[in-house]
Design a protein around this motif. Sequence first.
Motif, short mmCIF file in Angstrom:
data_model
loop_
_atom_site.label_atom_id
_atom_site.label_comp_id
_atom_site.label_asym_id
_atom_site.label_seq_id
_atom_site.Cartn_x
_atom_site.Cartn_y
_atom_site.Cartn_z
N GLY A 29 36.68 41.76 46.86
CA GLY A 29 36.60 43.20 47.09
C GLY A 29 37.75 43.90 46.40
N ASP A 30 37.66 45.21 46.30
CA ASP A 30 38.73 45.97 45.65
C ASP A 30 40.03 45.80 46.41
N MET A 31 41.13 45.73 45.65
CA MET A 31 42.43 45.43 46.24
C MET A 31 43.47 46.39 45.66
N GLY A 32 44.18 47.09 46.54
CA GLY A 32 45.25 47.97 46.10
C GLY A 32 46.55 47.20 45.98
N VAL A 33 47.26 47.45 44.88
CA VAL A 33 48.54 46.78 44.64
C VAL A 33 49.63 47.84 44.56
N LEU A 34 50.58 47.74 45.47
CA LEU A 34 51.74 48.62 45.50
C LEU A 34 53.00 47.79 45.31
N GLU A 35 54.11 48.47 45.05
CA GLU A 35 55.39 47.77 44.98
C GLU A 35 55.63 47.05 46.30
N GLY A 36 56.15 45.83 46.23
CA GLY A 36 56.44 45.06 47.42
C GLY A 36 55.26 44.24 47.93
N HIS A 37 54.16 44.22 47.17
CA HIS A 37 52.98 43.47 47.59
C HIS A 37 53.31 41.97 47.70
N ALA A 38 52.67 41.31 48.62
CA ALA A 38 52.86 39.86 48.78
C ALA A 38 52.40 39.14 47.51
N PRO A 39 53.10 38.11 47.10
CA PRO A 39 52.69 37.36 45.91
C PRO A 39 51.33 36.67 46.11
N MET A 40 50.49 36.74 45.09
CA MET A 40 49.20 36.06 45.13
C MET A 40 48.57 36.05 43.75
N ILE A 41 47.61 35.16 43.61
CA ILE A 41 46.78 35.12 42.41
C ILE A 41 45.35 35.26 42.88
N VAL A 42 44.61 36.20 42.28
CA VAL A 42 43.22 36.45 42.67
C VAL A 42 42.32 36.42 41.45
N MET A 43 41.08 36.00 41.69
CA MET A 43 40.06 36.08 40.64
C MET A 43 39.52 37.50 40.62
N LEU A 44 39.16 37.96 39.43
CA LEU A 44 38.57 39.29 39.29
C LEU A 44 37.09 39.18 39.00
N ARG A 45 36.34 40.15 39.49
CA ARG A 45 34.94 40.29 39.13
C ARG A 45 34.84 41.45 38.15
N GLY A 46 33.70 41.65 37.54
CA GLY A 46 33.52 42.81 36.68
C GLY A 46 33.66 44.08 37.50
N GLY A 47 34.38 45.05 36.98
CA GLY A 47 34.57 46.32 37.68
C GLY A 47 35.68 47.13 37.04
N THR A 48 36.07 48.19 37.71
CA THR A 48 37.09 49.09 37.16
C THR A 48 38.44 48.87 37.83
N ILE A 49 39.46 49.06 37.02
CA ILE A 49 40.84 49.10 37.51
C ILE A 49 41.24 50.57 37.50
N ASP A 50 41.66 51.08 38.65
CA ASP A 50 42.10 52.46 38.77
C ASP A 50 43.62 52.48 38.85
N LEU A 51 44.24 53.30 38.01
CA LEU A 51 45.70 53.44 37.99
C LEU A 51 46.07 54.77 38.64
N TYR A 52 46.99 54.71 39.59
CA TYR A 52 47.35 55.89 40.36
C TYR A 52 48.77 56.34 40.07
N GLU A 53 48.93 57.65 40.07
CA GLU A 53 50.24 58.32 40.09
C GLU A 53 50.18 59.21 41.32
N GLY A 54 50.96 58.89 42.32
CA GLY A 54 50.81 59.58 43.61
C GLY A 54 49.43 59.27 44.17
N ASP A 55 48.69 60.32 44.56
CA ASP A 55 47.35 60.10 45.10
C ASP A 55 46.25 60.42 44.08
N ARG A 56 46.63 60.48 42.80
CA ARG A 56 45.71 60.88 41.73
C ARG A 56 45.47 59.72 40.76
#
Length: 133
Positions: A29-56
């Motif tokens: 499922g979609d996963m948000g990554v912020l500073e301080g996220h726990a270390p992990m390695i995940v497989m990706l499926r086809g889809g979009t990566i959204d890049l945020y600045e603030g809430d935009r």
Amino acid sequence: MPTNLEIVSPEKLLLSRPVDMAVIPASEGDMGVLEGHAPMIVMLRGGTIDLYEGDRVIDRLFVDGGFAEVTPERCTVLANHAIPLAEVNKADAERRLTEAEAAYEAADKSDVAVEDAALDAVQSARAMVEAAG
């Protein structure tokens, strides 16, 4: 503090920049990554990566699979292919879906690895058609 995001394809480094948050299409499922996220390695499926600045959302890219390595300081996406969402062409995506469905139908269903790879290609192509909207 932002997290450093890198998107890498087999050919080259596609993007390297700080973002407040990246939302990646993890296989579970979609996963948000912020500073301080726990270390992990995940497989990706086809889809979009959204890049945020603030809430935009400031940028969107389509990936057709791969892996992501997340650490508290960065997120590195190792993508098979990644293209800006604005460059995703609906006709090309539909052609890709037709080809992937035909390959799935022709795949040797007794070989689980072959069947899984063919199904992943179909799901990625469907995600591309949806992203092309």
